[in-house]
Design an enzyme around this catalytic site. Structure first.
Site, PDB file in Angstrom:
ATOM      1  N   LYS A 140     -54.201  32.830   6.255  1.00  0.00           N
ATOM      2  CA  LYS A 140     -55.106  33.465   5.287  1.00  0.00           C
ATOM      3  C   LYS A 140     -56.364  33.901   6.024  1.00  0.00           C
ATOM      4  O   LYS A 140     -56.990  33.088   6.723  1.00  0.00           O
ATOM      5  CB  LYS A 140     -55.486  32.491   4.170  1.00  0.00           C
ATOM      6  N   HIS A 246     -59.618  21.516  -5.230  1.00  0.00           N
ATOM      7  CA  HIS A 246     -60.372  22.743  -4.953  1.00  0.00           C
ATOM      8  C   HIS A 246     -60.876  23.460  -6.205  1.00  0.00           C
ATOM      9  O   HIS A 246     -61.902  24.120  -6.145  1.00  0.00           O
ATOM     10  CB  HIS A 246     -59.544  23.699  -4.083  1.00  0.00           C
ATOM     11  N   HIS A 250     -64.590  24.266  -6.148  1.00  0.00           N
ATOM     12  CA  HIS A 250     -65.155  25.620  -6.244  1.00  0.00           C
ATOM     13  C   HIS A 250     -66.169  25.694  -7.382  1.00  0.00           C
ATOM     14  O   HIS A 250     -67.206  26.354  -7.256  1.00  0.00           O
ATOM     15  CB  HIS A 250     -64.056  26.655  -6.474  1.00  0.00           C
TER      16      HIS A 250
HETATM   17  N1  LIG Z   1     -58.284  30.731   5.874  1.00  0.00           N
HETATM   18  C1  LIG Z   1     -58.128  29.596   5.250  1.00  0.00           C
HETATM   19  O1  LIG Z   1     -57.002  29.182   4.925  1.00  0.00           O
HETATM   20  C2  LIG Z   1     -59.333  28.775   4.936  1.00  0.00           C
HETATM   21  C3  LIG Z   1     -59.180  27.446   4.512  1.00  0.00           C
HETATM   22  C4  LIG Z   1     -60.329  26.682   4.305  1.00  0.00           C
HETATM   23  C5  LIG Z   1     -61.578  27.237   4.521  1.00  0.00           C
HETATM   24  N2  LIG Z   1     -61.679  28.536   4.933  1.00  0.00           N
HETATM   25  C6  LIG Z   1     -62.986  29.141   5.204  1.00  0.00           C
HETATM   26  O2  LIG Z   1     -63.570  28.432   6.272  1.00  0.00           O
HETATM   27  C7  LIG Z   1     -64.983  28.537   6.183  1.00  0.00           C
HETATM   28  C8  LIG Z   1     -65.593  27.187   6.435  1.00  0.00           C
HETATM   29  O3  LIG Z   1     -65.252  26.783   7.723  1.00  0.00           O
HETATM   30  P1  LIG Z   1     -66.042  25.625   8.488  1.00  0.00           P
HETATM   31  O4  LIG Z   1     -66.163  24.451   7.605  1.00  0.00           O
HETATM   32  O5  LIG Z   1     -65.414  25.480   9.806  1.00  0.00           O
HETATM   33  O6  LIG Z   1     -67.527  26.200   8.576  1.00  0.00           O
HETATM   34  P2  LIG Z   1     -68.293  27.101   9.675  1.00  0.00           P
HETATM   35  O7  LIG Z   1     -67.389  28.013  10.347  1.00  0.00           O
HETATM   36  O8  LIG Z   1     -69.476  27.678   8.963  1.00  0.00           O
HETATM   37  O9  LIG Z   1     -68.798  25.987  10.712  1.00  0.00           O
HETATM   38  C9  LIG Z   1     -69.739  25.018  10.307  1.00  0.00           C
HETATM   39  C10 LIG Z   1     -70.938  24.989  11.259  1.00  0.00           C
HETATM   40  O10 LIG Z   1     -70.575  24.302  12.458  1.00  0.00           O
HETATM   41  C11 LIG Z   1     -70.900  25.107  13.595  1.00  0.00           C
HETATM   42  N3  LIG Z   1     -69.946  24.737  14.635  1.00  0.00           N
HETATM   43  C12 LIG Z   1     -68.651  25.127  14.743  1.00  0.00           C
HETATM   44  N4  LIG Z   1     -68.061  24.458  15.732  1.00  0.00           N
HETATM   45  C13 LIG Z   1     -68.983  23.629  16.278  1.00  0.00           C
HETATM   46  C14 LIG Z   1     -68.946  22.675  17.337  1.00  0.00           C
HETATM   47  N5  LIG Z   1     -67.822  22.388  17.978  1.00  0.00           N
HETATM   48  N6  LIG Z   1     -70.095  22.029  17.633  1.00  0.00           N
HETATM   49  C15 LIG Z   1     -71.231  22.273  16.936  1.00  0.00           C
HETATM   50  N7  LIG Z   1     -71.316  23.141  15.910  1.00  0.00           N
HETATM   51  C16 LIG Z   1     -70.201  23.806  15.589  1.00  0.00           C
HETATM   52  C17 LIG Z   1     -70.788  26.502  13.064  1.00  0.00           C
HETATM   53  O11 LIG Z   1     -71.460  27.433  13.884  1.00  0.00           O
HETATM   54  C18 LIG Z   1     -71.426  26.352  11.696  1.00  0.00           C
HETATM   55  O12 LIG Z   1     -72.839  26.338  11.797  1.00  0.00           O
HETATM   56  C19 LIG Z   1     -65.287  29.125   4.818  1.00  0.00           C
HETATM   57  O13 LIG Z   1     -65.672  30.461   4.956  1.00  0.00           O
HETATM   58  C20 LIG Z   1     -63.963  29.020   4.078  1.00  0.00           C
HETATM   59  O14 LIG Z   1     -63.799  30.057   3.135  1.00  0.00           O
HETATM   60  C21 LIG Z   1     -60.585  29.297   5.143  1.00  0.00           C
END
Ligand SMILES: NC(=O)c1ccc[n+]([C@@H]2O[C@H](COP(=O)([O-])OP(=O)(O)OC[C@H]3O[C@@H](n4cnc5c(N)ncnc54)[C@H](O)[C@@H]3O)[C@@H](O)[C@H]2O)c1
Length: 359
Positions: A140, A246, A250
């Protein structure tokens, strides 16, 4: 290193999990197409890990695209910067995008790969726990629109996923806990023994001990891989089980306008609400509620809703994009490790659950 594969016919791809993968040149070589590569990352992750990846891919032609950090940037304007980099770097259909970052980077890079020249390969290097167990796997991809999250997107499976557990050492504690909510979800929907293992392993996971991390990520990815292989495009209802917690989550995120609550934190409370509702419906033994609450607490997650009227949360739950035919689908538990999708849950029962977890 652990590896597993997600079985999708000609789109089958591997998921590698282990410490230090970012430096494994041979592993990347074996899984990337021959053309030019575009690394998409962000301003937080780039200073931490971009240089290591550059060295790993030193023999390849690589262009870089460093995006601003944060969910507010997950939009069409930022996406245009990825296309600009791909075009300026003369990346063609024999090339690939490499997403280096959390779910925000992964979703945007994946969507860019789905569209660019009608689709090029995308490798995912997820760097948050949430992206390692969830967003990087399953295909996705999306960006947000001012009217809603993930409204513009596509299914586009990656060519490979490299989950380097070492990078989690720099992840802020709150982000770590948010990812653990999704890990707990997998135990609840599919695997009671995994849930029980988490109850004892949680302190080591929070301390980021490698063995436990690899185990938790592998088991989570294996469950997601199995479910996605059975229902890639969410048509049979099987993939919908991944939404446990979820719909509640949400509604919480929308009610607080995404302020002060991470997605995983809202999902964590959502898991508890879904468990409570399952017990009210007589589907599960009420003792499961205490186990879920205690595991969420040991993961550093919240177990109380924000101060929002239950009726408002109920209204917001109706807005969930998965509502069809006026019926609110809710994923509930039959027992620990077994979930089902229901469309017949009485509003009053949901309100009772929502009231019970008010602050
Ligand atoms: N495609 C899918 O199936 C799916 C499923 C769940 C969530 N999502 C999406 O994922 C997003 C959320 O992802 P997330 O929780 O990873 O958030 P994110 O990508 O915003 O990361 C969280 C924070 O951690 C920082 N960061 C990342 N890796 C790091 C590391 N190793 N060390 C220090 N900092 C680091 C990032 O820069 C950010 O500030 C949302 O947009 C959501 O819609 C998509």
């Amino acid at each position: 290193m652990q590896s597993l594969s997600i079985a999708l016919g000609e789109r089958t791809y591997p998921i590698y999990i282990g410490p230090g993968l970012l430096s494994e040149t041979a592993l990347f070589e074996a899984n990337l197409p021959a053309g030019a590569l575009c690394i998409v990352t962000n301003e937080t992750v780039a200073p931490l890990y971009l240089d290591t990846l550059r060295k790993t891919l030193a023999h390849r032609r690589v262009v870089e695209c460093v995006l601003p950090d944060g969910e507010p940037h997950k939009n069409l304007t930022t996406l245009a910067r990825v296309f600009d980099s791909l075009i300026a770097g003369r990346v063609h259909r024999d090339g690939a995008i490499i997403a280096l970052g959390g779910g925000v980077v992964g979703d945007m890079a994946g969507f860019a790969a789905a569209c660019y020249q009608r689709g090029i390969a995308c490798a995912q290097i997820p760097t948050t726990l949430l992206s390692q167990v969830d967003s990087s796997v399953g295909g996705k991809t999306a960006v947000n629109h001012p009217q809603g999250k993930n409204l513009i997107g596509a299914f586009h499976q990656p060519c490979a996923v490299f989950a380097d557990t070492k990078v989690l050492q720099t992840l802020p504690d709150r982000e770590m806990s948010a990812g653990l909510a999704e890990v707990i979800k997998y135990g609840l929907i599919e695997d009671a023994s995994f849930f029980a293992w988490l109850e004892s392993a949680m302190p080591k996971l929070r301390a980021r001990e490698e063995r436990e991390l690899v185990e938790a990520i592998s088991r989570s990815c294996a469950i997601k891989a199995q479910i996605v292989a059975e229902d890639e495009r969410e048509t049979t209802g099987r993939r919908a089980l991944l939404n446990l917690g979820h719909t509640f989550g949400h509604a919480i995120e929308t009610a607080v306008d995404y302020q002060g609550w991470l997605h995983g934190e809202a999902v964590g409370v959502g898991l508890l609400l879904a468990t409570d509702l399952s017990a009210r419906l007589g589907l599960i033994d009420p003792s499961v509620i205490a186990r879920v609450k205690s595991l969420l607490e040991s993961a550093g997650l919240r177990t109380v809703s924000p101060r929002v009227a239950p009726e408002q949360l109920w209204e917001l739950m109706q807005m969930d994009k998965k509502v069809s035919g006026g019926k609110l689908p809710l994923v509930l538990l039959n027992q620990l490790g077994d979930a089902q999708l229901r469309r017949d849950v009485d509003q009053e029962l949901v309100l009772q659950t929502l009231r019970h977890y008010q602050p």
